[in-house]
Structure formats: structure tokens, C-alpha cells
Design an enzyme around this catalytic site. Structure first.
Site, mmCIF file in Angstrom:
data_model
loop_
_atom_site.group_PDB
_atom_site.id
_atom_site.type_symbol
_atom_site.label_atom_id
_atom_site.label_comp_id
_atom_site.label_asym_id
_atom_site.label_seq_id
_atom_site.Cartn_x
_atom_site.Cartn_y
_atom_site.Cartn_z
ATOM 1 N N PHE A 128 0.855 -1.189 0.000
ATOM 2 C CA PHE A 128 0.000 0.000 0.000
ATOM 3 C C PHE A 128 0.885 1.231 0.000
ATOM 4 C CE2 PHE A 128 -2.480 3.459 1.838
ATOM 5 C CZ PHE A 128 -3.583 3.441 1.009
ATOM 6 N N ASP A 215 9.249 2.701 1.789
ATOM 7 C CA ASP A 215 8.047 3.390 2.258
ATOM 8 C C ASP A 215 7.883 3.069 3.736
ATOM 9 O OD1 ASP A 215 5.511 4.195 2.983
ATOM 10 O OD2 ASP A 215 4.515 3.433 1.177
ATOM 11 N N LYS A 244 2.679 9.349 8.523
ATOM 12 C CA LYS A 244 1.787 9.081 9.666
ATOM 13 C C LYS A 244 2.276 9.570 11.041
ATOM 14 C CE LYS A 244 -1.086 5.506 7.697
ATOM 15 N NZ LYS A 244 -0.655 4.835 6.466
HETATM 16 C C1 LIG Z 1 -0.939 5.113 5.102
HETATM 17 C C2 LIG Z 1 0.124 4.741 4.152
HETATM 18 C C3 LIG Z 1 0.364 5.501 2.990
HETATM 19 C C4 LIG Z 1 -0.514 6.651 2.582
HETATM 20 O O1 LIG Z 1 -0.452 7.723 3.471
HETATM 21 P P1 LIG Z 1 -1.537 8.915 3.355
HETATM 22 O O2 LIG Z 1 -1.056 9.916 4.368
HETATM 23 O O3 LIG Z 1 -2.870 8.330 3.678
HETATM 24 O O4 LIG Z 1 -1.481 9.431 1.973
HETATM 25 C C5 LIG Z 1 1.435 5.148 2.189
HETATM 26 N N1 LIG Z 1 2.207 4.100 2.497
HETATM 27 C C6 LIG Z 1 2.008 3.352 3.592
HETATM 28 C C7 LIG Z 1 2.931 2.210 3.885
HETATM 29 C C8 LIG Z 1 0.956 3.635 4.453
HETATM 30 O O5 LIG Z 1 0.733 2.865 5.516
#
Ligand SMILES: *Cc1c(COP(=O)(O)O)cnc(C)c1O
Length: 405
Positions: A128, A215, A244
Site C-alpha cells: 500500500f 516506504d 503518519k
Molecule cells: C498510510 C500509508 C500511505 C498513505 O499515506 P496517506 O497519508 O494516507 O497518503 C502510504 N504508504 C504506507 C505504507 C501507508 O501505511
């Protein structure tokens, strides 16, 4: 119908009015143990005094000036983050998806700099990376993509935790320039790769001159028991994305880079109106300083071990529990059946949890959680899971006997 909000979310029927530490209170005054922390955002818990002070002080001085001018708080945060991560330079955005957009744009620039006109970025199944067009295209979940075609080109999908698949992709294509990957997958169901996966992936990237882009939007900021999850592996990425937990609730994302990747953006090649404004940067600095001063990554490691051990003990007798896994305070409990209904049952019991990948209960409690609070969480959750599995079994039985009658 005069519904004023677009229907983007399945919202639970509760509204919170205030929070303190790991606790939230709804508008009726009921208290909840927050084992989700706004999906890994409020690592310091709710209403942490250091965050409140940073917000109030900065709000009283200056919120925003734009990136047409130097921003002292942005420079301070960049220095702190690069020093803490071993990266060299930072770009600030407003979300995880935007941080990943910056990473993807870096990979594209890196490719064109090397004369590769049609570059490919390796991405994983079950990954994701966000909801913008490029990041949903990079995401390994059809549900996130469906209806938004045509997708952004240039992503090459491989199974997660499978180096052979990456070797094969490399052998079949000469246009790969980067790998974008989560050090452990969050939305995908708290999946941990083999211990040597990232080190070997690092070596592969070095051999092929690919950028290793991690990420860490969910895993970063102390969540897994180190400030960044890559620290568990002894490797260093070329690009690192954060969001986050970085602002503890204020919207901020960061794309950090080192080596050639740190030199690719030039004036005009990327930007953001809000990105890195004085308020969010001041607060993110307070968050990092607090994580360091209160040794919260260490606490996440300690309480995370205790949480995993306690869950394994408490759930050992439940045949419906397939696996309990995680790292630090990023924990998944995989059941043998879809368990989305548990979220509402937990809410009714005063506990906030999440279910991802249909069958995985996901726990992301604040990093400040104490041992006693872990006991409370495990006690309440074990009771709920026991009830959920038992109720499902009795629901099945009458149906079967009814069919026989
Ligand atoms: C939540 C998340 C995102 C997206 O972040 P947003 O602030 O909602 O755009 C991207 N990568 C990972 C691994 C995430 O958990």
C-alpha cells in the site's frame, strides 16, 4: 438525501470529543482504549503536552509563509531527520501518498538522467502506497485501483519477500531503475519478510544501480521498536518516505534521500504550497525530540515484545487464530475467517482496533503504552476474539442442522 460528505469512508457510529494518552472519550463521555492511534499517527498518544505546547507556541507566532522564502523550522526539521536517519536531504509534503509521489518522481528523474526513457519501478504484491493516481498504481491491491483506470504506467509488480522474482524481473527487463517497498507491510496484513530480505535486496539494488526506496509511512517514527524499521536490518535506503507518525496528527510527509537521489530535484522540478510550513515542522520536531527524550522507540520494542508474548499466551487455545505476528507496536492477529465485524464489537466494548486484509486484526497502539495498559488491551481483546469465534461457530451449527431438518 442531504448527506454533505462524500461517501469515501465506512465510518463507525461514534464521535470522539477528547483524548489523553492512550484514551479517547466520545461525545457521550464513554472512554475507549485506543489501540490504533489514528492508524499509526498518534505515536505520542493524545494531547501529549510537548505536542500541545509546540502547536500553541508556533500557532501564536507564524503558521505559513510559503516556500518562496526560507523556513527556519523546515531547515531544523530536515537537519534533525537526516541526522537521525543517515539520509542527506529532505523534501516535505503533506501526506504519505505525497511523500511517495516525490519518491516516484525522483526515480523517474534518476532514470532520465541515465538515458532510460521508459523506466520501471519494482513494487510488491499486497503493498500500500497511497490513493493518488501514481501511488494507487504502485499499490498491490486491486480494490484500491478498480474504477480509476488508466493506471499510471511504469510499475512492475513482484511478490513480496521473493528475491528470485526480482532477479527474474531484472533479467527480463533493462529498464528497472528503482524498488519501492515497505520494510514490513501494514495494510497488506502486517507481513514481515525474511530477515535477510532487505539486506539481499540492498545488494541487488547496488549491483543493478537501482534506487532502494523504502516506504516507512507506517513503520517509521519508532513504530517497530527502532526510529526507522530499516535500522533492524543494518542497511541504508537511497530514498525513505515518512508521514503518519511524523506529525502526531498534524499533516506532514517527508521524502528523504541520499547519494545521487538527493541531488535530482532542482528549483521548479517539485514543490508544495503547504509542504513543510512552520507549524507542521515545529510540531514534527517536537515529536522526534520527544521520541528520543522519552526513549519511545525502546518502549515500543519492549511493550511490543510483551504484547506479542501476552497475545500468544492468551490466544494459544483458540483454534481460529492462525498466526500472531509483528514488530514493535505493529502487530497482526490473523484469523481463519473474515473478522471485520470484530471492529464494531470491540468499539462496543470500549476498544479501538482495526481489521486489514479481511482476516487480520491490526494493533497500532501509541508508543507511550505501559505494561499495565498492554495487560488491559490483551485481556479485553482475548475476550472479544473468544466471543467472536464462539458466536460464529454457534451461528454455523443451527444453519447446518436446519438444512438437515
Ligand atoms: C498510510 C500509508 C500511505 C498513505 O499515506 P496517506 O497519508 O494516507 O497518503 C502510504 N504508504 C504506507 C505504507 C501507508 O501505511
Amino acid at each position: 438525501m442531504s448527506e454533505p460528505l462524500m461517501a469515501t469512508y465506512h465510518r463507525l457510529p461514534v464521535t470522539f470529543a477528547r483524548g489523553e494518552g492512550i484514551w479517547l472519550w466520545d461525545t457521550e463521555g464513554r472512554r475507549y482504549l485506543d489501540a490504533l492511534a489514528g492508524v499509526a499517527v498518534c505515536g505520542l498518544g493524545h494531547a501529549h503536552p510537548a505536542v500541545t505546547a509546540a502547536v500553541c507556541e508556533q500557532a501564536g507566532q507564524l503558521l505559513h509563509t510559503s516556500n518562496l522564502y526560507r523556513i527556519a523550522e523546515q531547515e531544523r526539521l530536515a537537519a534533525l531527520l537526516t541526522q537521525a536517519s543517515g539520509m542527506e536531504r529532505a523534501f516535505f509534503a503533506n501526506s504519505g501518498a505525497e511523500a511517495n509521489e516525490a519518491a516516484i518522481k525522483l526515480a523517474r528523474l534518476y532514470a532520465h538522467r541515465r538515458g532510460i526513457e521508459n523506466p520501471g519501478i519494482l513494487v510488491a504484491e499486497h503493498s500500500f502506497h497511497g490513493r493518488t493516481l501514481a501511488t494507487l498504481s504502485a499499490t498491490g491491491n486491486r480494490k484500491v485501483q478498480a474504477g480509476f483506470e488508466p493506471l499510471v504506467q511504469g510499475f512492475v509488480r513482484v511478490p513480496y519477500d521473493d528475491l528470485e522474482a526480482i532477479e527474474t524481473a531484472a533479467a527480463n527487463r533493462s529498464n528497472i531503475v528503482a524498488v519501492l517497498i515497505e520494510p514490513l507491510q501494514g495494510e497488506g496484513g502486517i507481513r514481515l519478510p525474511a530477515a535477510d530480505y532487505l539486506p539481499r535486496l540492498r545488494a541487488l539494488c547496488d549491483r543493478h544501480q537501482w534506487l532502494l526506496m523504502l516506504d516507512e509511512v507506517q513503520t517509521g517514527m519508532g513504530r517497530t521498536g527502532r526510529l526507522f524499521a530499516f535500522e533492524h536490518t543494518g542497511i541504508q535506503p537511497d530514498v525513505l518516505t515518512l508521514a503518519k507518525g511524523l506529525g502526531n496528527g498534524l499533516p506532514i510527509g517527508a521524502c528523504l534521500a541520499r547519494g545521487p537521489a538527493a541531488e535530482l530535484f532542482t528549483p521548479g522540478s517539485h514543490g508544495s504550497t503547504f509542504g513543510g510550513n512552520p507549524l507542521v515542522c515545529r510540531v514534527a520536531r517536537a515529536v522526534i525530540e520527544t521520541i528520543q527524550a522519552e526513549r519511545l522507540a525502546e518502549n515500543a520494542a519492549t511493550q511490543g515484545h510483551y504484547l506479542l508474548d501476552s497475545l500468544r499466551t492468551a490466544l494459544a487455545q483458540f483454534p481460529g487464530v492462525v498466526e500472531i505476528r509483528g514488530r514493535g507496536l505493529m502487530v497482526g492477529i490473523e484469523l481463519d475467517r473474515p473478522c471485520g465485524a470484530l471492529v464494531q464489537e470491540a468499539l462496543a466494548a470500549g476498544l479501538l482496533i482495526n481489521v486489514t486484509a479481511e482476516r487480520v486484526i491490526r494493533l497500532l497502539p501509541p508508543l507511550i503504552i505501559t505494561r499495565d495498559q498492554v495487560d488491559l488491551l490483551v485481556g479485553a481483546l482475548a475476550e472479544l476474539i473468544r466471543g467472536f469465534l464462539a458466536q460464529e461457530d454457534t451461528e454455523l451449527r443451527p444453519k447446518q442442522s436446519g438444512a438437515a431438518l
